[in-house]
Design a protein around this motif. Sequence first.
Motif, PDB file in Angstrom:
ATOM      1  N   ASN A   1       4.705   0.001  11.215  1.00  0.00           N
ATOM      2  CA  ASN A   1       5.307   0.626   9.932  1.00  0.00           C
ATOM      3  C   ASN A   1       4.875   1.986   9.566  1.00  0.00           C
ATOM      4  O   ASN A   1       4.979   2.908  10.281  1.00  0.00           O
ATOM      5  CB  ASN A   1       4.917  -0.347   8.650  1.00  0.00           C
TER       6      ASN A   1
ATOM      7  N   GLN B   1      -2.472   5.810   6.636  1.00  0.00           N
ATOM      8  CA  GLN B   1      -1.155   5.154   6.259  1.00  0.00           C
ATOM      9  C   GLN B   1      -0.412   6.519   5.728  1.00  0.00           C
ATOM     10  O   GLN B   1      -0.853   7.370   4.592  1.00  0.00           O
ATOM     11  CB  GLN B   1      -1.289   4.162   5.202  1.00  0.00           C
TER      12      GLN B   1
ATOM     13  N   LYS C   1       2.061  -0.390  -4.021  1.00  0.00           N
ATOM     14  CA  LYS C   1       2.483  -1.047  -2.666  1.00  0.00           C
ATOM     15  C   LYS C   1       1.663  -0.479  -1.382  1.00  0.00           C
ATOM     16  O   LYS C   1       1.354  -1.164  -0.630  1.00  0.00           O
ATOM     17  CB  LYS C   1       3.950  -0.650  -2.578  1.00  0.00           C
TER      18      LYS C   1
ATOM     19  N   ASP D   1      -0.485  -2.750   0.916  1.00  0.00           N
ATOM     20  CA  ASP D   1      -0.157  -2.884   2.532  1.00  0.00           C
ATOM     21  C   ASP D   1      -1.497  -2.546   3.190  1.00  0.00           C
ATOM     22  O   ASP D   1      -1.673  -2.853   4.462  1.00  0.00           O
ATOM     23  CB  ASP D   1       0.790  -1.793   2.596  1.00  0.00           C
TER      24      ASP D   1
END
Length: 346
Positions: A168, A251, A128, A132
């Motif tokens: 996010n 991230q 994931k 992303d």
Amino acid sequence: MNDCHAYCIIMAGGIGRRFWPYSRNQKPKQFLDLLGTGKSLLQQTFQRYEEIIPAHRIFIATNREHASLVSEQLPMCHPENILVENERKNTASAIAQATLHLYQRDPQAIMIIAPVDHLILQTDKFKKAIIDSIDFVSTGDILLTLGIKPHRPETGYGYIQKGEKAKNNFYKTKTFVEKPALEFAEMFIQSEEFYWNSGIFIWHINSILQAFKKYMVDVQGNSIDLTDTNSWPNISIDYAIFEKAENVYMQVCDFDWADLGTWHSLYEIATKDTTENVNPHSNAVFYNSHQNMVLCPKEKTVILQDIDNCLVAEQDNILLICNRSHSENIRNILNDIHLKNEIDLE
């Protein structure tokens, strides 16, 4: 996910000196089964990314002398997808060579730069995070790295400080710190602003090309010819680009991750028995012995009695026995042996 333009470059050109003597020049650590899984680190890494990206879009960057090993271990990998360096010059030149090669194939490519020596256990979370990341870098001129939430003050990893939130789990980066002293690593953990730098990078191919043109210079400060990577200095992508560029993001990830760069790191993540011994090939017997690590050819039985915190590693004509806590001194040992020219290290 922008799947049709996603490519993976597996960086498999190192020689793994810190795993000597188990890792040797003719067969470095990426081609070895360090964890007793029946698969080498290269095979495990390829399989991990093949679940995200088709095999024909996975490239292996390696040294010329190891190209045949790549073909042997990854017969599904097309010869054109094995990118060969004539000379080892660290990650900047290897990534540049891969970038130039891939640009000829797809000038809209999204590149994932994947070190070969990682252990990742939570594969669903990892998958994931990669998907992303591909979507995020597709939105602009972004150089992205994956940051791992630290759970101990590790001095062998690089750290990234997160800055302003973009969206996010994506943040602008503030600073990079390479392998800090223990007191600083402890401060980083407490601050909750610093994350381990995984060394997994994702970007649009045009973003990294522009970064190379802007930041890569020779020792005199002159611009470097992108098409002549043989003339490039020996420098990592971190120092060459990431510590200079202003469009670097991270991230924040929380999947289980380890960089298998040293004997210590391997011991930390390896499966241990009830006496905390690590014996991935199940060919050692321990009597009143604790916290040892044995990595020897499968056909050889090793017996340890009344020994604690020891590393036993053998390959071909070399047997190393040392205090496991001092295994970082292997580089000094190698240098001494090279100077004496008494033993074949290859």
